[in-house]
Enzyme design. Structure first.
Site, short mmCIF file in Angstrom:
data_model
loop_
_atom_site.label_atom_id
_atom_site.label_comp_id
_atom_site.label_asym_id
_atom_site.label_seq_id
_atom_site.Cartn_x
_atom_site.Cartn_y
_atom_site.Cartn_z
N GLY A 293 -1.49 -2.88 0.09
CA GLY A 293 -1.82 -2.67 1.50
C GLY A 293 -1.55 -1.26 1.98
O GLY A 293 -2.33 -0.70 2.76
N GLY B 244 -4.71 -3.54 -4.19
CA GLY B 244 -5.17 -4.88 -4.57
C GLY B 244 -5.57 -5.07 -6.01
O GLY B 244 -4.77 -4.87 -6.92
N LYS C 31 -15.87 -7.56 0.44
CA LYS C 31 -16.39 -7.56 1.80
C LYS C 31 -16.34 -6.21 2.50
O LYS C 31 -15.34 -5.52 2.45
CB LYS C 31 -15.58 -8.55 2.64
CG LYS C 31 -15.82 -9.99 2.22
CD LYS C 31 -15.03 -10.90 3.12
CE LYS C 31 -15.38 -12.37 2.84
NZ LYS C 31 -14.49 -13.25 3.61
N ARG D 253 6.89 -2.53 -10.84
CA ARG D 253 7.57 -1.97 -9.67
C ARG D 253 9.06 -1.73 -9.93
O ARG D 253 9.64 -0.79 -9.39
CB ARG D 253 7.39 -2.88 -8.45
CG ARG D 253 6.05 -2.68 -7.77
CD ARG D 253 5.94 -3.50 -6.50
NE ARG D 253 4.72 -3.19 -5.78
CZ ARG D 253 4.28 -3.88 -4.73
NH1 ARG D 253 4.97 -4.91 -4.27
NH2 ARG D 253 3.16 -3.53 -4.12
C1 3PG Z 1 3.22 -5.57 -1.11
O1 3PG Z 1 3.46 -6.23 -2.10
O2 3PG Z 1 2.07 -5.32 -0.71
C2 3PG Z 1 4.37 -4.97 -0.37
O3 3PG Z 1 5.57 -5.29 -0.99
C3 3PG Z 1 4.38 -5.39 1.08
O4 3PG Z 1 4.53 -6.77 1.20
P1 3PG Z 1 4.04 -7.49 2.52
O5 3PG Z 1 2.54 -7.44 2.52
O6 3PG Z 1 4.58 -8.89 2.46
O7 3PG Z 1 4.61 -6.71 3.70
MG MG Z 2 0.75 -7.03 0.85
#
Ligand code: 3PG
Ligand code: MG
Length: 397
Positions: free
Chosen positions: A378, A355, A198, A37
């Site tokens: 996410g 993920g 899941k 990142r």
């Molecule tokens: C991540 O790593 O998914 C993003 O930086 C967002 O982080 P968070 O889920 O803590 O908001």
């Molecule tokens: Mg996250």
């Protein structure tokens, strides 16, 4: 390009530019363990520095929930960014107030500073307008380069965009272009591979996918739930039996939408979830009661590889099997490598993210061969769910 500005549209020379990056990187014992990142965020920062801006980088790190948790300081990340840039990175131990102002005011054109963790302030996650105003006071222009945080409506991703002239950074731009090519205006047929444990955590995603893609390939533990919903006995496999009705609804929705829904026809089974466990290959109609499905079987893998040759676009989220333990990584590896080979010949556009997916593709040795691998977890999932991402929407306004 979509209806937001990029670095091509703004004049930054001599201006203070607040850049929202996502430098939420894995860290162990105070050292960054995966700099992906940081490296991907560096492009925007470098370009702004070269164009003579005073660059002010802000990010969250971890989930300190408004407390100054020492282990969640961005100082080690600032040091890692300096290594990547090959330039000094000034550091302010607060992201607003006098500490931030002093460091920002000392910048000369072409220099960069990083400010301490935004989430040391509760107001950040509350999307607090006053906190956003304090951040906005540190800049003349706002650049959002944090696609992977765009699913959060926070002060540094949403409210601040209303207060300053804004643009997408290069990483945000690359993510949006890649995702647009994958689902908004893709070359068809489009296939999606959705794996993972899941059904219950990917309901919205599956619901959206069946209406968007031509071919939906299901792997991982969630495939067992679909097989069970079709009346098959899945033995000791991971399976959400209470999701059977929901699974049948998704199957019906796919059929109505003309989406080809592909489940494994054979499976690699073992008596326990363990590396190198005794295993065998069976039809999904013949899983013994004391065995569990740990990977998609070889006949299914061949069918998937053949199917991909008929497609022009592939979106991948989630591994096909228990890729973290051998030999149950075989299907994920084989299909990932086949997708990579088709990408190399120009026959298939491949976009992956979310993920475990990047880890699985890295394990298969194909990350660099996919057309685009997202830095987002996410945010990538919410985008697959068809949701508006607040951080992206704010740039468009
Ligand atoms: C991540 O790593 O998914 C993003 O930086 C967002 O982080 P968070 O889920 O803590 O908001
Ligand atoms: Mg996250």
């Amino acid at each position: 390009m979509a209806n937001f500005k990029t670095l091509d549209d703004i004049d930054v020379k001599g201006k203070r530019v607040v850049v929202r990056s996502d430098l939420n990187v894995p860290m162990k014992d105070g050292k960054v363990t995966d700099a992906t990142r940081i490296e991907r965020s560096a492009e925007t920062i470098r370009e702004l520095m070269e164009k003579g801006a005073k660059v002010v980088v802000v990010s969250h790190f971890g989930r300190p929930k408004g407390e100054r948790v020492a282990e969640m300081s961005l100082k080690p990340v600032a040091d890692a960014l300096a290594v990547v840039l090959g330039k000094p990175v000034a550091f302010a131990d607060d992201c607003v107030g006098p500490a931030a102002k002093t460091v920002v005011n000392a910048l000369v054109d072409g220099e960069v500073a990083m400010l301490e963790n935004l989430r040391y302030h509760k107001a950040e996650e509350k999307n607090d307008p006053d906190f956003a105003r304090q951040l906005a006071e540190l800049g003349d222009i706002y650049v959002n380069d944090a696609f992977s945080t765009a699913h959060r409506a926070h002060a540094s991703t949403e409210a601040i965009a209303q207060l300053l002239p804004n643009a997408a950074g290069r990483l945000m731009q690359a993510e949006l272009v890649a995702l647009g090519k994958a689902l908004e205006h893709p070359a068809k047929p489009v296939a999606a591979i959705v794996g993972g444990a899941k059904v219950s955590t990917k309901l919205d995603l599956l619901g959206n996918m069946v209406s968007k893609v031509d071919v939906l390939i299901i792997g991982g533990g969630m495939a067992n739930t679909f097989l069970y919903a079709q009346g098959k006995d899945v033995g000791k496999s991971l399976c959400e039996k209470d999701m059977a009705d929901t699974a049948r609804e998704i199957l019906a929705k796919a059929e109505a939408a003309g989406c080809t829904f592909i489940l494994p026809t054979d499976a690699v089974i073992a008596g326990e979830f363990a590396a190198n466990a005794d295993n065998s290959v069976v039809s999904v109609d013949a899983v013994p009661a004391d065995q569990m499905i740990l990977d998609v079987g070889p006949a299914s893998v061949e069918a998937l590889k053949a199917k991909l040759t008929e497609c022009k676009t592939l979106v991948w989220n989630g591994p096909l099997g228990a890729f973290e333990i051998t030999p149950f990584d075989a299907a994920t590896n084989a299909v990932a490598q086949a997708a990579a080979a088709l990408t190399n010949t120009g026959a298939l556009l491949t976009v992956a993210g979310g993920g475990d997916t990047v880890g699985a593709l890295a394990h298969a040795g194909v990350v660099d061969q996919f057309s685009y691998v997202s830095t987002a977890g996410g945010a990538f999932l919410e985008w697959l769910e068809g949701k508006d991402l607040p951080g992206v929407a704010a740039l468009k306004r």
